[in-house]
Design a protein around this motif. Structure first.
Motif, PDB file in Angstrom:
ATOM      1  N   MET A 207     -33.125  -2.992   4.053  1.00 18.71           N
ATOM      2  CA  MET A 207     -33.395  -4.308   3.817  1.00 18.71           C
ATOM      3  C   MET A 207     -34.646  -4.566   4.219  1.00 18.71           C
ATOM      4  SD  MET A 207     -30.251  -4.966   2.921  1.00 18.71           S
ATOM      5  CE  MET A 207     -30.469  -6.884   2.567  1.00 18.71           C
ATOM      6  N   LEU A 208     -35.238  -5.622   3.601  1.00 14.50           N
ATOM      7  CA  LEU A 208     -36.353  -5.929   3.939  1.00 14.50           C
ATOM      8  C   LEU A 208     -36.575  -7.490   4.526  1.00 14.50           C
ATOM      9  CD1 LEU A 208     -38.085  -5.122   0.652  1.00 14.50           C
ATOM     10  CD2 LEU A 208     -38.512  -3.939   2.837  1.00 14.50           C
ATOM     11  N   HIS A 209     -37.492  -7.571   5.369  1.00 16.03           N
ATOM     12  CA  HIS A 209     -37.720  -8.932   6.141  1.00 16.03           C
ATOM     13  C   HIS A 209     -36.482  -9.513   6.760  1.00 16.03           C
ATOM     14  CE1 HIS A 209     -41.504  -8.511   4.160  1.00 16.03           C
ATOM     15  NE2 HIS A 209     -41.068  -8.479   2.923  1.00 16.03           N
ATOM     16  N   ASP A 210     -35.915 -10.659   6.398  1.00 21.61           N
ATOM     17  CA  ASP A 210     -35.221 -11.524   7.007  1.00 21.61           C
ATOM     18  C   ASP A 210     -33.777 -11.381   6.259  1.00 21.61           C
ATOM     19  OD1 ASP A 210     -36.098 -13.217   5.124  1.00 21.61           O
ATOM     20  OD2 ASP A 210     -35.496 -14.935   6.233  1.00 21.61           O
ATOM     21  N   ARG A 211     -33.588 -10.465   5.073  1.00 19.33           N
ATOM     22  CA  ARG A 211     -32.479 -10.413   4.420  1.00 19.33           C
ATOM     23  C   ARG A 211     -31.473  -9.856   5.318  1.00 19.33           C
ATOM     24  NH1 ARG A 211     -36.328 -12.126   1.709  1.00 19.33           N
ATOM     25  NH2 ARG A 211     -36.530 -12.207  -0.767  1.00 19.33           N
ATOM     26  N   ILE A 212     -30.370 -10.244   4.892  1.00 19.32           N
ATOM     27  CA  ILE A 212     -28.993  -9.701   5.333  1.00 19.32           C
ATOM     28  C   ILE A 212     -28.126  -9.111   4.209  1.00 19.32           C
ATOM     29  CG2 ILE A 212     -29.165 -10.773   7.423  1.00 19.32           C
ATOM     30  CD1 ILE A 212     -26.813 -12.482   6.790  1.00 19.32           C
ATOM     31  N   LEU A 213     -27.433  -8.345   4.322  1.00 18.56           N
ATOM     32  CA  LEU A 213     -26.186  -7.635   3.346  1.00 18.56           C
ATOM     33  C   LEU A 213     -24.705  -7.978   4.051  1.00 18.56           C
ATOM     34  CD1 LEU A 213     -25.981  -6.050   0.758  1.00 18.56           C
ATOM     35  CD2 LEU A 213     -25.868  -4.075   2.164  1.00 18.56           C
ATOM     36  N   VAL A 214     -24.169  -8.658   3.300  1.00 21.46           N
ATOM     37  CA  VAL A 214     -22.600  -8.751   3.738  1.00 21.46           C
ATOM     38  C   VAL A 214     -21.641  -8.206   2.793  1.00 21.46           C
ATOM     39  CG1 VAL A 214     -23.439 -10.839   5.182  1.00 21.46           C
ATOM     40  CG2 VAL A 214     -22.684 -11.057   2.652  1.00 21.46           C
ATOM     41  N   GLU A 215     -20.474  -7.862   3.351  1.00 20.88           N
ATOM     42  CA  GLU A 215     -19.664  -7.444   2.325  1.00 20.88           C
ATOM     43  C   GLU A 215     -18.598  -8.310   1.944  1.00 20.88           C
ATOM     44  OE1 GLU A 215     -17.351  -4.061   3.915  1.00 20.88           O
ATOM     45  OE2 GLU A 215     -16.868  -5.157   5.568  1.00 20.88           O
TER      46      GLU A 215
ATOM     47  N   GLY B  59     -12.414 -29.889  -5.057  1.00 21.38           N
ATOM     48  CA  GLY B  59     -13.323 -31.244  -4.850  1.00 21.38           C
ATOM     49  C   GLY B  59     -14.613 -30.644  -4.171  1.00 21.38           C
ATOM     50  N   ALA B  60     -14.741 -30.071  -3.047  1.00 20.21           N
ATOM     51  CA  ALA B  60     -15.668 -30.060  -2.066  1.00 20.21           C
ATOM     52  C   ALA B  60     -16.081 -28.379  -2.354  1.00 20.21           C
ATOM     53  CB  ALA B  60     -15.427 -30.281  -0.806  1.00 20.21           C
ATOM     54  N   ARG B  61     -17.293 -28.073  -2.036  1.00 22.48           N
ATOM     55  CA  ARG B  61     -17.702 -26.730  -2.032  1.00 22.48           C
ATOM     56  C   ARG B  61     -17.092 -25.911  -0.734  1.00 22.48           C
ATOM     57  NH1 ARG B  61     -24.274 -27.134  -2.089  1.00 22.48           N
ATOM     58  NH2 ARG B  61     -23.818 -26.431  -0.215  1.00 22.48           N
ATOM     59  N   ARG B  62     -16.794 -24.664  -1.060  1.00 23.51           N
ATOM     60  CA  ARG B  62     -16.075 -23.827  -0.019  1.00 23.51           C
ATOM     61  C   ARG B  62     -17.034 -22.915   0.618  1.00 23.51           C
ATOM     62  NH1 ARG B  62     -11.095 -23.337   2.061  1.00 23.51           N
ATOM     63  NH2 ARG B  62     -10.191 -21.344   2.471  1.00 23.51           N
ATOM     64  N   LEU B  63     -17.023 -22.903   1.863  1.00 25.68           N
ATOM     65  CA  LEU B  63     -17.999 -21.859   2.509  1.00 25.68           C
ATOM     66  C   LEU B  63     -17.277 -20.565   2.609  1.00 25.68           C
ATOM     67  CD1 LEU B  63     -19.867 -24.034   5.113  1.00 25.68           C
ATOM     68  CD2 LEU B  63     -20.656 -23.224   2.829  1.00 25.68           C
ATOM     69  N   THR B  64     -17.756 -19.295   2.787  1.00 25.26           N
ATOM     70  CA  THR B  64     -17.153 -18.197   2.886  1.00 25.26           C
ATOM     71  C   THR B  64     -17.619 -17.327   4.095  1.00 25.26           C
ATOM     72  OG1 THR B  64     -17.284 -18.151   0.305  1.00 25.26           O
ATOM     73  CG2 THR B  64     -16.749 -15.966   1.696  1.00 25.26           C
ATOM     74  N   TRP B  65     -16.648 -16.808   4.583  1.00 26.29           N
ATOM     75  CA  TRP B  65     -16.778 -15.860   5.815  1.00 26.29           C
ATOM     76  C   TRP B  65     -16.947 -14.464   5.361  1.00 26.29           C
ATOM     77  CZ3 TRP B  65     -17.943 -17.339  10.608  1.00 26.29           C
ATOM     78  CH2 TRP B  65     -17.885 -18.472  11.059  1.00 26.29           C
ATOM     79  N   SER B  66     -18.088 -13.641   5.979  1.00 25.09           N
ATOM     80  CA  SER B  66     -18.233 -12.289   5.324  1.00 25.09           C
ATOM     81  C   SER B  66     -18.883 -11.476   6.671  1.00 25.09           C
ATOM     82  CB  SER B  66     -19.148 -12.212   4.311  1.00 25.09           C
ATOM     83  OG  SER B  66     -18.622 -12.687   3.057  1.00 25.09           O
ATOM     84  N   LYS B  67     -18.567 -10.130   6.739  1.00 20.52           N
ATOM     85  CA  LYS B  67     -19.206  -9.347   7.525  1.00 20.52           C
ATOM     86  C   LYS B  67     -20.492  -8.762   7.417  1.00 20.52           C
ATOM     87  CE  LYS B  67     -18.017  -5.177  10.293  1.00 20.52           C
ATOM     88  NZ  LYS B  67     -16.929  -4.069  10.265  1.00 20.52           N
ATOM     89  N   VAL B  68     -21.427  -8.731   8.467  1.00 24.46           N
ATOM     90  CA  VAL B  68     -22.746  -8.192   7.960  1.00 24.46           C
ATOM     91  C   VAL B  68     -22.832  -6.539   8.103  1.00 24.46           C
ATOM     92  CG1 VAL B  68     -25.216  -8.163   9.281  1.00 24.46           C
ATOM     93  CG2 VAL B  68     -23.776 -10.280   8.824  1.00 24.46           C
ATOM     94  N   VAL B  69     -23.335  -6.172   6.973  1.00 23.67           N
ATOM     95  CA  VAL B  69     -23.222  -4.411   7.214  1.00 23.67           C
ATOM     96  C   VAL B  69     -24.625  -4.006   7.071  1.00 23.67           C
ATOM     97  CG1 VAL B  69     -21.122  -4.332   6.017  1.00 23.67           C
ATOM     98  CG2 VAL B  69     -23.268  -4.312   4.444  1.00 23.67           C
ATOM     99  N   ALA B  70     -25.745  -4.795   7.052  1.00 24.35           N
ATOM    100  CA  ALA B  70     -27.031  -4.284   7.118  1.00 24.35           C
ATOM    101  C   ALA B  70     -27.963  -5.594   7.415  1.00 24.35           C
ATOM    102  CB  ALA B  70     -27.382  -3.413   5.944  1.00 24.35           C
TER     103      ALA B  70
END
Length: 99
Positions: free
Chosen positions: A1-9, A32-43
Motif C-alpha cells: 500500500m502506498l501513502h495514506d491508502r488503506i485496504l479493507v475487505e 432514500g438516504a446513502r448508506r455507509l458501510t463497515w469493513s475491516k482494515v487488512v492493509a
C-alpha cells in the motif's frame, strides 16, 4: 500500500439485511438516504495514522474503488475517506469508536 491508502475487505453480510419487523431488504433495493458501510482494515500505507490493521472503518460505499486479489474482493481508499473507526485496542477506558 502506498501513502495514506488503506485496504479493507468487504463484509459478506453487508448485502442483504433485515428490518426490525423481519422484512428482508435485498442489497439492490434503493433507499432514500446513502448508506455507509463497515469493513475491516487488512492493509495500510506508511502515512496512515488513525487506523491500524484489524480496525473496522465506516465509509461511503458509493465512493469506493474495488480490487480483486487472489479471488477476494477488497476496497482501496484514502484514509481521509473514512468516516469513523471502531478499534478494540482502546480498551475499556474509551468507547472504541472515534471520528
Amino acid at each position: 500500500m502506498l501513502h495514506d491508502r488503506i485496504l479493507v475487505e468487504l463484509d459478506r453480510e453487508s448485502g442483504e439485511r433485515r428490518s426490525s419487523g423481519g422484512i428482508v431488504i435485498p442489497a439492490t433495493a434503493a433507499m432514500g438516504a446513502r448508506r455507509l458501510t463497515w469493513s475491516k482494515v487488512v492493509a495500510l500505507g506508511p502515512q496512515a495514522r488513525a487506523v491500524e490493521v484489524g480496525d473496522r472503518v465506516l465509509f461511503d460505499a458509493e465512493d469506493k474503488a474495488e480490487v480483486e486479489v487472489h479471488g477476494e474482493l477488497y476496497v482501496v481508499m484514502r484514509e481521509r475517506d473514512v468516516h469513523a473507526v471502531a478499534a478494540d485496542r482502546l480498551g475499556d477506558e474509551a468507547t472504541g469508536l472515534y471520528l
